[in-house]
Design a protein around this motif. Structure first.
Motif, PDB file in Angstrom:
ATOM      1  N   GLY A  15       0.911  -1.063  -0.141  1.00  0.00           N
ATOM      2  CA  GLY A  15      -0.072  -0.021   0.099  1.00  0.00           C
ATOM      3  C   GLY A  15       0.839   1.316   0.234  1.00  0.00           C
ATOM      4  O   GLY A  15       0.421   2.248  -0.292  1.00  0.00           O
ATOM      5  N   ASP A  16       1.834   1.272   0.322  1.00  0.00           N
ATOM      6  CA  ASP A  16       2.845   2.275   0.193  1.00  0.00           C
ATOM      7  C   ASP A  16       3.365   2.856  -0.987  1.00  0.00           C
ATOM      8  O   ASP A  16       2.950   2.173  -2.056  1.00  0.00           O
ATOM      9  CB  ASP A  16       4.200   2.198   0.999  1.00  0.00           C
ATOM     10  N   LEU A  17       3.507   4.287  -1.382  1.00  0.00           N
ATOM     11  CA  LEU A  17       3.820   4.677  -2.698  1.00  0.00           C
ATOM     12  C   LEU A  17       5.260   4.728  -2.862  1.00  0.00           C
ATOM     13  O   LEU A  17       6.029   5.090  -2.161  1.00  0.00           O
ATOM     14  CB  LEU A  17       3.171   6.021  -2.730  1.00  0.00           C
ATOM     15  N   LEU A  18       5.761   4.332  -4.108  1.00  0.00           N
ATOM     16  CA  LEU A  18       7.030   4.324  -4.407  1.00  0.00           C
ATOM     17  C   LEU A  18       6.745   5.466  -5.702  1.00  0.00           C
ATOM     18  O   LEU A  18       6.476   5.253  -6.628  1.00  0.00           O
ATOM     19  CB  LEU A  18       7.402   2.857  -5.211  1.00  0.00           C
ATOM     20  N   THR A  19       7.920   6.286  -5.480  1.00  0.00           N
ATOM     21  CA  THR A  19       8.078   7.663  -6.427  1.00  0.00           C
ATOM     22  C   THR A  19       9.353   7.488  -7.101  1.00  0.00           C
ATOM     23  O   THR A  19      10.362   6.954  -6.640  1.00  0.00           O
ATOM     24  CB  THR A  19       7.747   8.782  -5.733  1.00  0.00           C
ATOM     25  N   PHE A  20       9.340   7.958  -8.357  1.00  0.00           N
ATOM     26  CA  PHE A  20      10.471   7.920  -9.092  1.00  0.00           C
ATOM     27  C   PHE A  20      10.950   9.360  -9.633  1.00  0.00           C
ATOM     28  O   PHE A  20       9.971   9.747 -10.429  1.00  0.00           O
ATOM     29  CB  PHE A  20      10.415   7.081 -10.523  1.00  0.00           C
ATOM     30  N   GLY A  21      12.045   9.795  -9.225  1.00  0.00           N
ATOM     31  CA  GLY A  21      12.131  11.325  -9.767  1.00  0.00           C
ATOM     32  C   GLY A  21      11.840  12.217  -8.692  1.00  0.00           C
ATOM     33  O   GLY A  21      11.242  12.001  -7.861  1.00  0.00           O
ATOM     34  N   ASP A  22      12.830  13.349  -8.904  1.00  0.00           N
ATOM     35  CA  ASP A  22      12.444  14.496  -8.058  1.00  0.00           C
ATOM     36  C   ASP A  22      12.570  15.846  -8.856  1.00  0.00           C
ATOM     37  O   ASP A  22      13.751  16.146  -9.378  1.00  0.00           O
ATOM     38  CB  ASP A  22      13.723  14.379  -6.930  1.00  0.00           C
ATOM     39  N   PRO A  23      11.465  16.358  -9.373  1.00  0.00           N
ATOM     40  CA  PRO A  23       9.991  16.196  -8.962  1.00  0.00           C
ATOM     41  C   PRO A  23       9.710  14.733  -9.350  1.00  0.00           C
ATOM     42  O   PRO A  23      10.085  14.393 -10.588  1.00  0.00           O
ATOM     43  CB  PRO A  23       9.270  17.242  -9.213  1.00  0.00           C
ATOM     44  N   ALA A  24       8.627  14.170  -8.936  1.00  0.00           N
ATOM     45  CA  ALA A  24       8.223  12.754  -9.248  1.00  0.00           C
ATOM     46  C   ALA A  24       7.683  12.677 -10.572  1.00  0.00           C
ATOM     47  O   ALA A  24       6.661  13.616 -11.041  1.00  0.00           O
ATOM     48  CB  ALA A  24       7.344  12.029  -8.366  1.00  0.00           C
TER      49      ALA A  24
ATOM     50  N   HIS B  34       6.765   9.732 -11.935  1.00  0.00           N
ATOM     51  CA  HIS B  34       6.274   8.376 -11.841  1.00  0.00           C
ATOM     52  C   HIS B  34       6.022   7.842 -10.631  1.00  0.00           C
ATOM     53  O   HIS B  34       6.854   8.262  -9.600  1.00  0.00           O
ATOM     54  CB  HIS B  34       6.900   7.298 -12.616  1.00  0.00           C
ATOM     55  N   ILE B  35       5.087   7.247 -10.397  1.00  0.00           N
ATOM     56  CA  ILE B  35       4.506   6.941  -9.095  1.00  0.00           C
ATOM     57  C   ILE B  35       3.838   5.470  -9.226  1.00  0.00           C
ATOM     58  O   ILE B  35       3.294   5.242 -10.148  1.00  0.00           O
ATOM     59  CB  ILE B  35       3.720   7.917  -8.145  1.00  0.00           C
ATOM     60  N   ALA B  36       4.121   4.510  -8.100  1.00  0.00           N
ATOM     61  CA  ALA B  36       3.391   3.127  -8.224  1.00  0.00           C
ATOM     62  C   ALA B  36       2.775   2.640  -6.868  1.00  0.00           C
ATOM     63  O   ALA B  36       3.357   3.463  -5.897  1.00  0.00           O
ATOM     64  CB  ALA B  36       4.311   2.201  -8.748  1.00  0.00           C
ATOM     65  N   ILE B  37       2.163   1.623  -6.591  1.00  0.00           N
ATOM     66  CA  ILE B  37       1.733   1.154  -5.392  1.00  0.00           C
ATOM     67  C   ILE B  37       2.731  -0.028  -5.250  1.00  0.00           C
ATOM     68  O   ILE B  37       2.697  -0.906  -5.663  1.00  0.00           O
ATOM     69  CB  ILE B  37       0.522   1.008  -5.418  1.00  0.00           C
TER      70      ILE B  37
END
Length: 341
Positions: free
Chosen positions: A139-148, A150-153
């Motif tokens: 259920g946690d969110l995984l983010t990619f990039g800064d700023p994000a 892409h995002i996944a669960i």
């Protein structure tokens, strides 16, 4: 001619985030204008996926997660996200017709009563930080990039669910790179059991009020009994019957499908049923749909696609097959299920 200035990945990500934020803001205003003065019923029979067709954009100005996060578990987030398996990627969208990465996150949490911002760059600041993947929970969110960008669960066991890019569908895959950040939206540890999708029990009146024909609604008791027995979402069998035969137990399609639920002769023979007997036809369809739901991780769209095009086609394409008939079939049935809530 002057050479164009080089643009870094960070610049591109920032530009994408800004564009997404602008679109979300405009969409929210349109959603408010469109729904002004209308009345909306609370979906009960399709609570877990009915909101997929709702306009959720009016809540995009939220500055953090809202509503009962303490009563929602990570496992509930995972289960709800899996209902979107097979939905094609469409940038800026968040429905069963198409959904992007941040749309998947927002829609999943909204289904469970939790409001999140619309775009990945904003979602990446929600909840609390998790130090590493080793401490991540389902259920946690995984983010990619800064700023994000892409995002996944996170699903647990080093797997995630995502809506990746154009030409692909919502799918489950291994965590393929180290996330830039991990955010926890629902609290860790045990929590109260989440609400589940209602199974069985739509009355004839509920079906007709949802726009289904009286000839379909006449079989409401049989539909409800089979849905309860096979743990199917309420209204599923009636919606399939509406789409397949319009409620005609004697229907025969040009392809040879027969009866209320349009079973092919070989399918009916294999199940040992008479396709023209409504009760037997409903029973066989319920068994098929239940099997499809089990095979495709509880995804209603994929179960329906398999009923129409075959489970083999769904497995081959890794989602709803690219057949116009099947895609329209799934869209219409899910819409009827939502209306019957």
């Amino acid at each position: 001619m002057t050479a164009p200035a080089a643009v870094g990945l960070g610049d591109i990500a920032a530009q994408i985030a800004a564009i997404q934020s602008t679109i979300a803001s405009l969409s929210a205003r349109a959603a408010v204008a469109t729904t002004a003065g209308s009345t909306t019923g609370v979906a009960s029979s399709a609570a877990a996926f009915g909101a997929q067709y709702s306009s959720a954009l009016a809540s995009t100005t939220s500055s953090g997660p809202t509503a009962g996060t303490g009563s929602v578990t990570g496992d509930a987030v995972v289960a709800d996200a899996k209902k979107y398996l097979g939905v094609p990627y469409v940038w800026g969208a968040e429905s069963m017709s198409g959904i992007d990465c941040s749309g998947l996150v927002q829609a999943t949490y909204k289904d469970l009563g939790i409001s999140l911002p619309r775009v990945a760059a904003d979602q990446a600041h929600e909840g609390t930080a998790v130090p590493s993947l080793a401490q991540a929970q389902p259920g946690d969110l995984l983010t990619f990039g800064d700023p994000a960008y892409h995002i996944a669960i996170y699903l647990g066991n080093n797997q995630l669910i995502e809506s990746p890019e154009p030409g692909k569908t919502v799918h489950i895959t291994d965590v393929y790179q180290t996330p830039t950040s991990i955010r926890r939206i629902v609290p860790a540890g045990p929590a109260a059991a989440p609400a589940t999708t209602q199974v069985g029990g739509l009355s004839a009146a509920a079906l007709t009020s949802a726009g289904l024909t009286p000839s379909v609604a006449a079989f409401a008791p049989q539909f409800a009994a089979a849905e309860a027995q096979y743990r199917l979402p309420a209204g599923m069998l009636a919606a399939v019957a509406q789409q397949e035969s319009g409620g005609n137990p004697s229907a025969v399609s040009p392809a040879g499908a027969q009866g209320l639920m349009q079973l092919m002769p070989a399918t009916a023979a294999g199940a040992g049923v008479n396709a023209f007997d409504p009760g037997q036809s409903i029973e066989a369809a319920a068994k098929i749909l239940s099997g499809n739901l089990h095979r495709f991780n509880g995804s209603v769209p994929l179960a329906l696609a398999a009923y129409n095009a075959g489970a083999g086609a769904v497995a081959q394409y890794g989602g709803i097959p690219p057949y116009t008939e099947t895609q329209n079939y799934v869209r219409r049935i899910v819409a009827m299920m939502e209306a019957g809530g």
